[in-house]
Design an enzyme around this catalytic site. Structure first.
Site, mmCIF file in Angstrom:
data_model
loop_
_atom_site.group_PDB
_atom_site.id
_atom_site.type_symbol
_atom_site.label_atom_id
_atom_site.label_comp_id
_atom_site.label_asym_id
_atom_site.label_seq_id
_atom_site.Cartn_x
_atom_site.Cartn_y
_atom_site.Cartn_z
ATOM 1 N N ARG A 62 -51.568 39.474 32.473
ATOM 2 C CA ARG A 62 -50.300 39.858 31.825
ATOM 3 C C ARG A 62 -50.410 40.076 30.316
ATOM 4 N NH1 ARG A 62 -47.790 41.837 36.287
ATOM 5 N NH2 ARG A 62 -47.494 40.223 37.868
ATOM 6 N N HIS B 281 -46.219 35.119 40.632
ATOM 7 C CA HIS B 281 -47.238 34.110 40.301
ATOM 8 C C HIS B 281 -46.817 32.811 40.955
ATOM 9 C CE1 HIS B 281 -49.488 36.837 37.876
ATOM 10 N NE2 HIS B 281 -48.371 37.224 37.301
ATOM 11 N N ASN C 160 -48.636 25.136 35.221
ATOM 12 C CA ASN C 160 -49.729 24.331 34.662
ATOM 13 C C ASN C 160 -50.706 25.234 33.904
ATOM 14 O OD1 ASN C 160 -51.988 25.092 36.374
ATOM 15 N ND2 ASN C 160 -51.037 23.900 38.013
HETATM 16 C C1 LIG Z 1 -51.274 45.311 36.618
HETATM 17 C C2 LIG Z 1 -50.633 44.762 37.857
HETATM 18 C C3 LIG Z 1 -50.077 45.613 38.785
HETATM 19 C C4 LIG Z 1 -49.500 45.111 39.964
HETATM 20 N N1 LIG Z 1 -48.956 45.984 40.856
HETATM 21 C C5 LIG Z 1 -48.408 45.507 42.004
HETATM 22 C C6 LIG Z 1 -47.859 46.376 42.979
HETATM 23 O O1 LIG Z 1 -47.845 47.587 42.814
HETATM 24 N N2 LIG Z 1 -47.334 45.848 44.121
HETATM 25 C C7 LIG Z 1 -47.343 44.493 44.347
HETATM 26 O O2 LIG Z 1 -46.870 44.062 45.405
HETATM 27 N N3 LIG Z 1 -47.826 43.649 43.428
HETATM 28 C C8 LIG Z 1 -48.372 44.102 42.276
HETATM 29 N N4 LIG Z 1 -48.867 43.222 41.354
HETATM 30 C C9 LIG Z 1 -48.760 41.778 41.612
HETATM 31 C C10 LIG Z 1 -50.097 41.199 42.091
HETATM 32 O O3 LIG Z 1 -50.526 41.775 43.304
HETATM 33 C C11 LIG Z 1 -49.955 39.675 42.281
HETATM 34 O O4 LIG Z 1 -49.008 39.410 43.311
HETATM 35 C C12 LIG Z 1 -49.498 38.962 41.042
HETATM 36 O O5 LIG Z 1 -50.201 39.426 39.904
HETATM 37 C C13 LIG Z 1 -49.694 37.457 41.219
HETATM 38 O O6 LIG Z 1 -51.024 37.109 40.983
HETATM 39 P P1 LIG Z 1 -51.996 36.452 42.048
HETATM 40 O O7 LIG Z 1 -51.634 36.827 43.442
HETATM 41 O O8 LIG Z 1 -53.404 36.671 41.600
HETATM 42 O O9 LIG Z 1 -51.869 34.942 41.943
HETATM 43 P P2 LIG Z 1 -50.908 33.722 41.605
HETATM 44 O O10 LIG Z 1 -49.818 33.624 42.587
HETATM 45 O O11 LIG Z 1 -50.576 33.762 40.145
HETATM 46 O O12 LIG Z 1 -51.946 32.576 41.900
HETATM 47 C C14 LIG Z 1 -53.042 32.282 41.008
HETATM 48 C C15 LIG Z 1 -54.347 32.299 41.747
HETATM 49 O O13 LIG Z 1 -54.299 31.341 42.807
HETATM 50 C C16 LIG Z 1 -55.028 31.846 43.926
HETATM 51 N N5 LIG Z 1 -54.082 32.014 45.041
HETATM 52 C C17 LIG Z 1 -52.727 31.917 44.997
HETATM 53 N N6 LIG Z 1 -52.213 32.083 46.228
HETATM 54 C C18 LIG Z 1 -53.257 32.305 47.059
HETATM 55 C C19 LIG Z 1 -53.370 32.580 48.431
HETATM 56 N N7 LIG Z 1 -52.315 32.643 49.252
HETATM 57 N N8 LIG Z 1 -54.588 32.746 48.950
HETATM 58 C C20 LIG Z 1 -55.692 32.674 48.179
HETATM 59 N N9 LIG Z 1 -55.662 32.447 46.847
HETATM 60 C C21 LIG Z 1 -54.462 32.263 46.295
HETATM 61 C C22 LIG Z 1 -55.622 33.178 43.509
HETATM 62 O O14 LIG Z 1 -56.909 32.945 42.985
HETATM 63 C C23 LIG Z 1 -54.703 33.627 42.415
HETATM 64 O O15 LIG Z 1 -55.278 34.539 41.492
HETATM 65 C C24 LIG Z 1 -49.463 43.702 40.197
HETATM 66 C C25 LIG Z 1 -50.000 42.842 39.222
HETATM 67 C C26 LIG Z 1 -50.571 43.342 38.074
HETATM 68 C C27 LIG Z 1 -51.138 42.376 37.037
#
Ligand SMILES: Cc1cc2nc3c(=O)[nH]c(=O)nc-3n(C[C@H](O)[C@H](O)[C@H](O)COP(=O)(O)OP(=O)(O)OC[C@H]3O[C@@H](n4cnc5c(N)ncnc54)[C@H](O)[C@@H]3O)c2cc1C
Length: 239
Positions: free
Chosen positions: A176, A88, A165
């Protein structure tokens, strides 16, 4: 795992309200802030502040939530959990270093499925003993901690400080707090929410932190826990 809220933006509701109200008012933010705190008349009630926050969240005007920050101490989660956590990106993390801090005796998380199965637990503990033995021996041989740590498993405990934040917390809790999330990171965010709920001036904010099904009104997961109807039941197939 122990999670504690160690710091937060003072007067968070008043801060986010001032940010939101500034967008829609000719009144300057300093004057809104003063009335929100009750320092000048007419004072703004808490109900009015919550009502505006409800509306900005419902309309997706989420940036106002970025003015509220929370700092948590997280102690004794596994490295498997912390690796998921730091994915995240809109947050700041400071994590105990395995380069500088030597692993203490038996500092491992045992998952409940393994803890509750005698045979599995015996296999797991035998492996942990052997990993710990290898780690200690490598250090005795003069191998630096940063290299000896390569034998440590995902179960190894870690400590972090996390500042996130409220907008990011709102987003992260949607995935989560879901019952389909992995148990340890779900436990972490259940504790994060409980910490916010414990503080009287924050308790209204904790109520906004929900799994995505509560916000959407349906479950978008392929394998639903059944708490909410499926997406197709609510908005039809193929949408
Ligand atoms: C049930 C579950 C299973 C998962 N399984 C895997 C897996 O097998 N392998 C794996 O690698 N990961 C996995 N993940 C991790 C997932 O892919 C994300 O990396 C992680 O949940 C972080 O969330 P996020 O990328 O939405 O955003 P965060 O980093 O929390 O950012 C919050 C929001 O900001 C925006 N944001 C942030 N960065 C960017 C960007 N660069 N471009 C555009 N918008 C952005 C998006 O709207 C994002 O939702 C899993 C997550 C969950 C909840």
């Amino acid at each position: 795992m122990i999670v504690k809220l160690i710091n937060y933006t003072p007067k968070p509701i008043e801060t986010a309200f001032t940010a939101a109200r500034t967008c829609y008012s000719a009144e300057g933010p300093a004057s809104i802030w003063s009335r929100a705190k009750g320092d000048s008349e007419p004072a703004i009630t808490r109900d009015r502040m919550h009502s505006l926050l409800d509306r900005v969240i419902a309309s997706g005007h989420m940036s106002v939530l970025e003015h509220i920050n929370f700092t948590f101490s997280i102690e004794g989660c596994s490295r498997a959990c912390s690796h998921q956590l730091v994915r995240h990106r809109i947050a700041s993390y400071s994590q105990q270093s395995q380069r500088y801090v030597k692993l203490k005796e038996r500092n491992f998380v045992i998952p409940p499925t393994i803890r509750g199965n005698d045979e599995a637990r015996a296999i797991f503990e035998k492996f942990l003993d052997s990993a710990k033995f290898a780690y200690e021996k490598l250090i005795e041989l003069g191998i630096p901690k940063e290299d000896a740590r390569f034998v440590l498993p995902n179960a190894t405990m870690t400590n972090l400080v996390m500042t996130m934040n409220f907008r990011e917390l709102y987003t992260v809790c949607q995935v989560r707090l879901c019952t389909r999330a992995q148990w340890e990171i779900r436990e972490l965010f259940i504790k994060v929410k409980a910490e916010i709920k414990k503080v009287p001036e924050l308790s209204g904010l904790a109520d906004y932190l929900q799994p995505k099904c509560i916000i959407l009104g349906y479950c978008p997961e392929e394998k639903s826990c059944g708490l909410m109807p499926s997406k197709s039941e609510v908005i039809g197939e193929g949408k």
